[in-house]
Write a protein that holds these residues in place. Structure first.
Motif, mmCIF file in Angstrom:
data_model
loop_
_atom_site.group_PDB
_atom_site.id
_atom_site.type_symbol
_atom_site.label_atom_id
_atom_site.label_comp_id
_atom_site.label_asym_id
_atom_site.label_seq_id
_atom_site.Cartn_x
_atom_site.Cartn_y
_atom_site.Cartn_z
ATOM 1 N N HIS A 276 0.650 -1.084 0.197
ATOM 2 C CA HIS A 276 -0.334 0.032 -0.303
ATOM 3 C C HIS A 276 0.342 1.199 -0.058
ATOM 4 N N GLN A 277 0.482 2.346 -1.088
ATOM 5 C CA GLN A 277 1.667 3.202 -0.788
ATOM 6 C C GLN A 277 0.717 4.019 -0.046
ATOM 7 N N ILE A 278 1.827 4.826 0.683
ATOM 8 C CA ILE A 278 1.636 5.751 2.152
ATOM 9 C C ILE A 278 1.795 7.411 2.332
ATOM 10 N N SER A 279 3.054 7.340 1.174
ATOM 11 C CA SER A 279 2.712 8.933 0.856
ATOM 12 C C SER A 279 3.369 9.412 -0.745
ATOM 13 N N GLN A 280 3.297 9.971 -1.224
ATOM 14 C CA GLN A 280 3.374 10.497 -2.381
ATOM 15 C C GLN A 280 5.054 11.325 -2.919
ATOM 16 N N ASP A 281 5.105 12.098 -1.295
ATOM 17 C CA ASP A 281 6.065 13.024 -1.606
ATOM 18 C C ASP A 281 7.336 13.300 0.222
ATOM 19 N N PRO A 282 7.325 12.434 0.068
ATOM 20 C CA PRO A 282 7.857 11.532 -0.815
ATOM 21 C C PRO A 282 7.881 9.683 -1.011
ATOM 22 N N LEU A 283 8.161 9.287 -2.147
ATOM 23 C CA LEU A 283 7.499 8.201 -2.359
ATOM 24 C C LEU A 283 7.793 6.779 -1.647
ATOM 25 N N HIS A 284 6.541 6.221 -0.607
ATOM 26 C CA HIS A 284 6.751 5.608 0.146
ATOM 27 C C HIS A 284 5.659 4.443 0.298
ATOM 28 N N TYR A 285 5.735 3.307 0.214
ATOM 29 C CA TYR A 285 5.078 2.019 0.108
ATOM 30 C C TYR A 285 5.415 1.419 1.290
ATOM 31 N N SER A 286 4.239 0.653 1.555
ATOM 32 C CA SER A 286 3.902 -0.740 2.988
ATOM 33 C C SER A 286 3.511 -1.871 2.675
ATOM 34 N N ILE A 287 3.875 -2.492 3.968
ATOM 35 C CA ILE A 287 3.562 -3.856 3.561
ATOM 36 C C ILE A 287 3.157 -4.215 4.872
ATOM 37 N N ALA A 288 1.513 -5.289 4.708
ATOM 38 C CA ALA A 288 1.177 -5.946 5.843
ATOM 39 C C ALA A 288 -0.089 -6.797 5.211
ATOM 40 N N SER A 289 0.611 -7.920 6.162
ATOM 41 C CA SER A 289 -0.879 -9.449 5.502
ATOM 42 C C SER A 289 -2.162 -8.805 5.617
ATOM 43 N N ALA A 290 -2.192 -9.738 5.045
ATOM 44 C CA ALA A 290 -4.517 -9.392 3.827
ATOM 45 C C ALA A 290 -5.208 -9.398 5.025
ATOM 46 N N SER A 291 -4.872 -10.650 6.133
ATOM 47 C CA SER A 291 -5.269 -10.459 7.762
ATOM 48 C C SER A 291 -5.354 -9.688 8.599
ATOM 49 N N ALA A 292 -3.686 -8.584 8.957
ATOM 50 C CA ALA A 292 -3.955 -7.160 9.438
ATOM 51 C C ALA A 292 -4.466 -6.317 8.325
ATOM 52 N N VAL A 293 -4.690 -6.004 7.100
ATOM 53 C CA VAL A 293 -5.792 -4.944 6.640
ATOM 54 C C VAL A 293 -6.708 -5.747 6.694
ATOM 55 N N GLN A 294 -7.293 -6.661 6.688
ATOM 56 C CA GLN A 294 -9.067 -6.713 6.859
ATOM 57 C C GLN A 294 -9.058 -6.110 8.338
ATOM 58 N N LYS A 295 -8.249 -6.577 9.312
ATOM 59 C CA LYS A 295 -8.763 -6.412 10.899
ATOM 60 C C LYS A 295 -9.021 -5.096 10.927
ATOM 61 N N ILE A 296 -7.830 -4.229 10.229
ATOM 62 C CA ILE A 296 -7.814 -2.255 10.100
ATOM 63 C C ILE A 296 -9.040 -2.251 8.983
ATOM 64 N N ARG A 297 -9.568 -2.656 7.836
ATOM 65 C CA ARG A 297 -10.606 -2.433 7.499
ATOM 66 C C ARG A 297 -12.256 -2.644 8.302
ATOM 67 N N GLU A 298 -11.930 -3.905 9.000
ATOM 68 C CA GLU A 298 -13.187 -4.314 10.152
ATOM 69 C C GLU A 298 -13.372 -3.103 11.580
ATOM 70 N N LEU A 299 -12.295 -2.449 11.444
ATOM 71 C CA LEU A 299 -12.559 -1.516 12.486
ATOM 72 C C LEU A 299 -12.572 -0.207 11.894
ATOM 73 N N GLU A 300 -12.529 0.337 10.448
ATOM 74 C CA GLU A 300 -13.076 1.579 9.763
ATOM 75 C C GLU A 300 -14.715 1.557 9.931
ATOM 76 N N THR A 301 -14.582 0.035 9.432
ATOM 77 C CA THR A 301 -16.235 0.130 9.663
ATOM 78 C C THR A 301 -16.534 0.646 10.725
ATOM 79 N N ILE A 302 -16.362 -0.215 11.759
ATOM 80 C CA ILE A 302 -17.072 -0.492 13.004
ATOM 81 C C ILE A 302 -17.202 1.311 13.447
#
Length: 617
Positions: A276-302
């Motif tokens: 996932h890209q987290i910034s454009q200037d400077p260009l920066h991507y991060s990595i996380a597991s699909a299960s971690a990403v899914q939990k964070i998306r669930e938090l956002e929905t809650i």
């Protein structure tokens, strides 16, 4: 068990023959299996061997240790007569003084030294091949460039040095495919440790590597960096021992020792990485597991429920909580602001939505060893000093959060505040967070939900968020529940169309991430829980620590204790009530936030968020 060695080079057209008669006796650190793999050697005095072994174990990404010889058991491998290329570098007092094809002439000295074998088997080329992507190399097949960084390896005794990395350009659309292939190899050494701007590693010019030759990036490429085994050269140089030897860059020996980590043939569902890209200037991507990403998306929905029926569903943008939490996870110094003086006829005029969420986030950031400061209105400084002190006294915070103020000034004042000596290349903070902070409208005023102008009670902290947009390296997050909060400028058009009085009250100042919550405190709790999720994710932790330093056990860390809890937030609301900080909607003093009772609504929300973060949902 003996180690079978043959001198070789990764650039040879064929594997050099084995030399079975020259077999140093190597202490095995892992199980043996069939086949050979490339490795490099480091030869050090016996007195330094224990420290160097621990140094490799503490920095296993760039220094994957396969084995070491017992003292006095060295038998030097014979030189290869078909290639005159020097195979070893000789170091004296930290300086590389010569390169040699053979160590035979030093055999007497080597009998009092220890030989370490470091794996060279997990390479960017292996990951690229597994992903089905082309591997670009320098012209002539020379050693692909490696770079010294400003990232320090974990220091052990006399060994400490900067991490050395190698880079390969990858088309932006193929990043996730590459990362998944890298992680499926099952070795930390073969995983990328940084994706994006080389400047974030302290690399100033990709065209000028410290070792080897540069690999050129093409339009649409993103630089991807791996830990390099050449880190050992910096470690040997830094220890300044009277005598040492290393394999020369690009030259290897072949060994039947195997990595302790067994390569995985496929990734389990919880181990699939996402990029996932987290910034454009400077260009920066991060990595996380699909299960971690899914939990964070669930938090956002809650947190996106709308108990006040304000219409905040129209403001939601999927993925904002994920982007904000990933950025915060990579931050070093965070500045948090809160405070909405909606009750201008009371003293104090602040509402109790905002401070609890801000301090919950601060507690999690502190537990992750990040520098955290809180910036508030000068008018409210005394109040927040008491709130912070009492929060520490009652265990809501582990330690005090420094308090700052900003009252504006001439042009450039915000940049001077955010950066050391006003230099935009040296920001003091790399992330700004606003949680239920009154935000400036398009006409320059600040409004509560009832369109009452409260500008006289608000300092221009918005200027810091505006300045941050022009300073590379500073990201920002705004958390709000009505559209008039700092950072909600990112969704201001939706605020104007769908929120009552939105055409007047909409905040005009944007943040990079706009986290929308039914109550802004919930956004602070969700960010704290998302940080816990990320730091419980082995894939993210490995990427975040750049494969150096010992892995952390999520179950034993202080950030587990720093999670929000019903008990801590009940204490925080009690502290606010003692200081007459009241509900924003009803003006009540007590266990009510935005007109909603704590025990029936907010306590349930906190527990639900924590349960999702901890995997109990």
């Amino acid at each position: 068990m003996p180690l079978t060695l043959s001198l070789g080079s990764r650039f040879s057209s064929a594997l050099w023959s084995l030399i079975p008669r020259k077999t140093p006796n190597i202490r095995i650190l892992s199980n043996m299996t069939g086949g050979l793999q490339p490795a490099s050697l480091v030869v050090l005095p016996q007195s330094l061997a224990p420290a160097f072994e621990r140094f490799c174990q503490a920095n296993s990404g760039p220094l994957p240790l396969l084995g070491r010889s017992p003292p006095g058991k060295w038998t030097a491998p014979a030189p290869d007569t078909r290639n005159g290329r020097p195979q070893f570098w000789k170091y004296e007092l930290g300086a590389c003084t010569s390169s040699v094809t053979s160590l035979e002439e030093n055999s007497a000295t080597l009998r009092d030294m220890v030989t370490f074998v470091l794996s060279c088997s997990s390479t960017p080329e292996e990951a690229l091949e597994k992903a089905g992507l082309p591997c670009r190399t320098p012209a002539g097949g020379s050693l692909a460039g490696a770079y010294k960084t400003t990232v320090p390896c974990t220091t052990i005794a006399g060994f400490g040095c900067p991490l050395v990395v190698t880079m390969r350009p990858v088309p932006q659309g193929q990043l996730e495919k590459l990362v998944q292939a890298s992680c499926s190899l099952g070795r930390e050494q073969g995983r990328p440790i940084h994706i994006g701007d080389p400047g974030l590693l302290g690399i100033k010019d990709l065209s000028r590597p410290d070792y080897g030759d540069a690999v050129s990036c093409q339009p649409g490429d993103v630089p991807v960096f791996w830990p390099s085994q050449l880190t050992c050269l910096e470690a040997v140089s830094g220890c300044k021992t009277p005598l040492a030897f290393t394999s020369a860059p690009g030259c290897t020996v072949m060994t039947d020792l195997k990595d302790a980590e067994t390569p995985a043939s496929s990734l389990p569902p919880e181990g699939i990485p996402e990029v996932h890209q987290i910034s454009q200037d400077p260009l920066h991507y991060s990595i996380a597991s699909a299960s971690a990403v899914q939990k964070i998306r669930e938090l956002e929905t809650i947190i996106a429920v709308d108990p006040g029926n304000r219409g905040i569903g129209h403001l939601l943008r999927a993925g904002e909580l994920l982007r904000a939490s990933l950025s915060l996870s990579h931050s070093r110094s965070v500045l948090i602001t809160t405070g909405f003086p909606t009750h201008f006829k009371h003293e104090p005029p602040e509402e109790n939505d905002g401070p609890p969420g801000a301090l919950a986030l601060a507690a999690s950031l502190q537990a992750l060893d990040k520098d955290v400061s809180l910036i508030v209105d000068q008018r409210a400084l005394g109040l927040f000093q008491k709130l912070v002190d009492e929060a520490v006294g009652e265990g809501v915070l582990e330690m005090r959060v420094p308090l700052l103020t900003f009252q504006g000034g001439p042009a450039g004042a915000a940049q001077s505040f955010l950066c050391k000596d006003g230099d935009p290349t040296s920001p003091r903070f790399d992330h700004l967070v606003a949680i239920e902070r009154s935000g400036r409208a398009a006409d320059g005023n600040y409004y509560n939900a009832r369109k009452m102008n409260i500008r006289h009670l608000v300092d221009p902290i918005d200027d810091l968020f505006l300045a941050a947009q022009t300073i590379p390296g500073i990201s920002s997050t705004g958390v709000g529940d009505g559209g008039n909060e700092l950072g909600m400028g990112k969704v201001k058009e939706a605020v104007k169309r769908h929120i009552r009085n939105g055409d007047v009250i909409a905040c005009d100042v944007a943040a990079d991430s706009a986290v929308i919550a039914g109550v802004s405190n919930w956004g602070g709790y969700a960010l704290a829980c998302a940080l816990y999720v990320l730091n419980s994710c082995a894939i993210h932790r490995c990427y975040q620590r750049k494969a150096i330093g010992p892995p952390k056990d999520a179950g034993e860390q202080s950030w587990t204790r720093a999670l929000p809890s019903v008990t801590k937030e009940e204490k925080m609301l009690g502290i606010l009530a003692r200081h007459q900080v009241r509900s924003g909607v009803t003006g009540e003093v007590g266990m009510v936030v935005d007109g909603l009772p704590f025990h029936d609504t907010h306590a349930h929300m906190i527990q639900k968020l924590v349960d999702v973060a901890a995997g109990r949902s």
